[in-house]
Structures are given as C-alpha cells and as structure tokens.
Design a protein around this motif. Structure first.
Motif, PDB file in Angstrom:
ATOM      1  N   ARG A 140      12.064  11.776  -0.819  1.00 23.78           N
ATOM      2  CA  ARG A 140      13.253  11.288  -1.517  1.00 23.78           C
ATOM      3  C   ARG A 140      12.924  11.173  -3.002  1.00 23.78           C
ATOM      4  NH1 ARG A 140      15.082   6.148   2.148  1.00 23.78           N
ATOM      5  NH2 ARG A 140      15.092   7.249   4.139  1.00 23.78           N
ATOM      6  N   ARG A 141      13.723  11.733  -3.829  1.00 28.82           N
ATOM      7  CA  ARG A 141      13.468  11.736  -5.265  1.00 28.82           C
ATOM      8  C   ARG A 141      13.369  10.303  -5.799  1.00 28.82           C
ATOM      9  NH1 ARG A 141      15.986  15.726  -9.585  1.00 28.82           N
ATOM     10  NH2 ARG A 141      14.964  14.847 -11.402  1.00 28.82           N
ATOM     11  N   GLY A 142      12.302  10.034  -6.580  1.00 28.37           N
ATOM     12  CA  GLY A 142      12.134   8.731  -7.213  1.00 28.37           C
ATOM     13  C   GLY A 142      11.627   7.639  -6.287  1.00 28.37           C
ATOM     14  N   HIS A 143      11.139   7.999  -5.110  1.00 28.11           N
ATOM     15  CA  HIS A 143      10.666   7.016  -4.138  1.00 28.11           C
ATOM     16  C   HIS A 143       9.193   7.239  -3.808  1.00 28.11           C
ATOM     17  CE1 HIS A 143      14.961   6.539  -3.596  1.00 28.11           C
ATOM     18  NE2 HIS A 143      14.761   5.510  -2.799  1.00 28.11           N
ATOM     19  N   LEU A 144       8.547   6.190  -3.340  1.00 28.14           N
ATOM     20  CA  LEU A 144       7.177   6.234  -2.849  1.00 28.14           C
ATOM     21  C   LEU A 144       7.177   5.861  -1.376  1.00 28.14           C
ATOM     22  CD1 LEU A 144       5.496   4.274  -5.791  1.00 28.14           C
ATOM     23  CD2 LEU A 144       5.401   6.735  -5.397  1.00 28.14           C
ATOM     24  N   MET A 145       6.232   6.396  -0.621  1.00 28.32           N
ATOM     25  CA  MET A 145       6.094   6.028   0.790  1.00 28.32           C
ATOM     26  C   MET A 145       5.148   4.840   0.876  1.00 28.32           C
ATOM     27  SD  MET A 145       6.146   9.627   2.908  1.00 28.32           S
ATOM     28  CE  MET A 145       4.465  10.001   2.524  1.00 28.32           C
ATOM     29  N   VAL A 146       5.645   3.743   1.422  1.00 29.42           N
ATOM     30  CA  VAL A 146       4.891   2.494   1.517  1.00 29.42           C
ATOM     31  C   VAL A 146       4.653   2.177   2.987  1.00 29.42           C
ATOM     32  CG1 VAL A 146       4.976   0.009   1.066  1.00 29.42           C
ATOM     33  CG2 VAL A 146       5.847   1.614  -0.634  1.00 29.42           C
ATOM     34  N   GLU A 147       3.409   1.888   3.336  1.00 28.79           N
ATOM     35  CA  GLU A 147       3.079   1.492   4.706  1.00 28.79           C
ATOM     36  C   GLU A 147       3.215  -0.023   4.788  1.00 28.79           C
ATOM     37  OE1 GLU A 147      -0.990   1.960   6.686  1.00 28.79           O
ATOM     38  OE2 GLU A 147       0.017   3.902   6.937  1.00 28.79           O
ATOM     39  N   HIS A 148       4.047  -0.504   5.721  1.00 27.54           N
ATOM     40  CA  HIS A 148       4.299  -1.936   5.864  1.00 27.54           C
ATOM     41  C   HIS A 148       4.572  -2.243   7.334  1.00 27.54           C
ATOM     42  CE1 HIS A 148       5.584  -5.935   4.657  1.00 27.54           C
ATOM     43  NE2 HIS A 148       6.686  -5.780   5.377  1.00 27.54           N
ATOM     44  N   ASN A 149       3.762  -3.123   7.923  1.00 26.26           N
ATOM     45  CA  ASN A 149       3.923  -3.513   9.335  1.00 26.26           C
ATOM     46  C   ASN A 149       4.024  -2.296  10.257  1.00 26.26           C
ATOM     47  OD1 ASN A 149       3.851  -6.197   8.607  1.00 26.26           O
ATOM     48  ND2 ASN A 149       6.062  -6.439   8.634  1.00 26.26           N
ATOM     49  N   GLU A 150       3.102  -1.340  10.072  1.00 26.17           N
ATOM     50  CA  GLU A 150       3.030  -0.138  10.900  1.00 26.17           C
ATOM     51  C   GLU A 150       4.260   0.756  10.794  1.00 26.17           C
ATOM     52  OE1 GLU A 150       1.803  -1.042  14.884  1.00 26.17           O
ATOM     53  OE2 GLU A 150       0.270  -2.449  14.189  1.00 26.17           O
ATOM     54  N   VAL A 164       6.631   3.195   7.821  1.00 28.24           N
ATOM     55  CA  VAL A 164       6.624   3.797   6.486  1.00 28.24           C
ATOM     56  C   VAL A 164       8.017   3.607   5.893  1.00 28.24           C
ATOM     57  CG1 VAL A 164       6.369   5.924   5.167  1.00 28.24           C
ATOM     58  CG2 VAL A 164       4.834   5.458   7.065  1.00 28.24           C
ATOM     59  N   LEU A 165       8.049   2.986   4.718  1.00 26.80           N
ATOM     60  CA  LEU A 165       9.302   2.734   4.006  1.00 26.80           C
ATOM     61  C   LEU A 165       9.361   3.629   2.774  1.00 26.80           C
ATOM     62  CD1 LEU A 165       9.073  -1.163   4.034  1.00 26.80           C
ATOM     63  CD2 LEU A 165      10.408   0.248   5.603  1.00 26.80           C
ATOM     64  N   HIS A 166      10.548   4.035   2.396  1.00 24.02           N
ATOM     65  CA  HIS A 166      10.753   4.824   1.184  1.00 24.02           C
ATOM     66  C   HIS A 166      11.308   3.871   0.129  1.00 24.02           C
ATOM     67  CE1 HIS A 166      10.063   8.678   3.246  1.00 24.02           C
ATOM     68  NE2 HIS A 166      10.518   7.999   4.286  1.00 24.02           N
ATOM     69  N   GLN A 176       0.847  -1.189   0.000  1.00 23.55           N
ATOM     70  CA  GLN A 176       0.000   0.000   0.000  1.00 23.55           C
ATOM     71  C   GLN A 176       0.883   1.238   0.000  1.00 23.55           C
ATOM     72  OE1 GLN A 176      -2.864   0.363   3.153  1.00 23.55           O
ATOM     73  NE2 GLN A 176      -3.794   2.153   2.229  1.00 23.55           N
ATOM     74  N   VAL A 177       0.760   2.022  -1.062  1.00 25.57           N
ATOM     75  CA  VAL A 177       1.511   3.274  -1.178  1.00 25.57           C
ATOM     76  C   VAL A 177       0.640   4.388  -0.624  1.00 25.57           C
ATOM     77  CG1 VAL A 177       2.599   4.889  -2.785  1.00 25.57           C
ATOM     78  CG2 VAL A 177       2.742   2.438  -3.218  1.00 25.57           C
ATOM     79  N   VAL A 178       1.199   5.148   0.325  1.00 24.70           N
ATOM     80  CA  VAL A 178       0.423   6.192   0.978  1.00 24.70           C
ATOM     81  C   VAL A 178       0.771   7.595   0.481  1.00 24.70           C
ATOM     82  CG1 VAL A 178      -0.084   4.855   3.040  1.00 24.70           C
ATOM     83  CG2 VAL A 178       2.009   6.208   2.953  1.00 24.70           C
ATOM     84  N   GLY A 179       1.812   7.716  -0.347  1.00 23.26           N
ATOM     85  CA  GLY A 179       2.164   9.028  -0.894  1.00 23.26           C
ATOM     86  C   GLY A 179       3.497   9.012  -1.594  1.00 23.26           C
ATOM     87  N   VAL A 180       3.832  10.177  -2.148  1.00 23.69           N
ATOM     88  CA  VAL A 180       5.128  10.350  -2.793  1.00 23.69           C
ATOM     89  C   VAL A 180       6.134  10.727  -1.715  1.00 23.69           C
ATOM     90  CG1 VAL A 180       6.426  11.721  -4.473  1.00 23.69           C
ATOM     91  CG2 VAL A 180       4.084  11.051  -4.970  1.00 23.69           C
ATOM     92  N   SER A 181       7.264  10.075  -1.722  1.00 20.30           N
ATOM     93  CA  SER A 181       8.304  10.322  -0.729  1.00 20.30           C
ATOM     94  C   SER A 181       9.021  11.636  -1.023  1.00 20.30           C
ATOM     95  CB  SER A 181       9.309   9.167  -0.765  1.00 20.30           C
ATOM     96  OG  SER A 181      10.443   9.468   0.012  1.00 20.30           O
TER      97      SER A 181
END
Length: 125
Positions: free
Chosen positions: A89-99, A101-103, A82-87
């Motif tokens: 960090r250039r070229g990255h997406l913010m992903v919600e995983h196991n509570e 947020v990963l870039h 699940q992508v929750v937004g644009v990071s």
C-alpha cells in the motif's frame, strides 16, 4: 537459446555483435547454462524505496494513535513497534503486532533513536 542469439545478432550492428563461440566461452567461464536463465540473486535484508536504502526490521515509535477501519485503537501514541517491511500500500509500512501484520501509514511513525549504549557499541564495531 541459440535461435534467440542468432535473431539478436541480426538486429545488432556488427560493432556490437558477438559470435556464438564467444558467447559459449563466456557462459562456460561463469558456469552458466545457455538454455536456462541465470539464477536469481539471494533475497536481501533491506528495501530500496526511491533513492533510500531501508533495512528491516526497524524499531519505530508511534507519533499518533492508529486504528483500522475507524475502529478500536490498536497502536497507541508513544508505543514502540517493529516494522518488518514496506507495505504494498502506497505510503504504508508493514508492522508486526500481536502476531498480525498491520499496514500503518509511515507518517504516524518515527524512527526510534538508538540508546546511547547501543550507539557506543555500534561505534566500537
């Protein structure tokens, strides 16, 4: 505020200038306070990146494994994320995983195609 308007009027050519009464009437008409900045618009459920409007959250598939700092694999190829937004960090997406947020680099993901059932429901709407 009045002083700023007067300063601006002096710099503005006569064809573009407004008198203070016109400005006051416009502010009254739209319910604006001349001494306070206008309110910010409400937040939106999408982001504009380049010329593309991207709505969030998005469901995506991992095209490749992802690990942070060359460590253990956190997201595996084929996993739905699940992508929750644009990071920021250039070229990255913010992903919600196991509570958390990963870039994640967007190149490692692809948009998940909606199921035929979801497409049929969307077509009815």
């Amino acid at each position: 505020m009045y002083q700023e308007i007067e300063r601006h009027r002096k710099k503005t050519p006569e064809s573009e200038s407004c008198d203070i009464k016109t400005i006051q009437q416009t502010c009254y008409l739209y319910g604006l306070d001349m001494d306070a900045p206008p309110p910010l618009p409400s937040s939106r459920s999408y982001t504009v990146t380049g010329n593309v409007k991207m709505g969030f959250p998005q469901m995506r598939l991992m095209k490749h494994n992802f690990s942070e700092n060359q460590g253990q694999v956190i997201l595996k190829k084929g996993e739905t994320i699940q992508v929750v937004g644009v990071s920021p960090r250039r070229g990255h997406l913010m992903v919600e995983h196991n509570e958390h947020v990963l870039h994640v680099p967007y190149q490692l993901t692809e948009l998940k195609k909606p199921s035929r059932e979801r497409q049929a429901i969307a077509a009815e709407i």
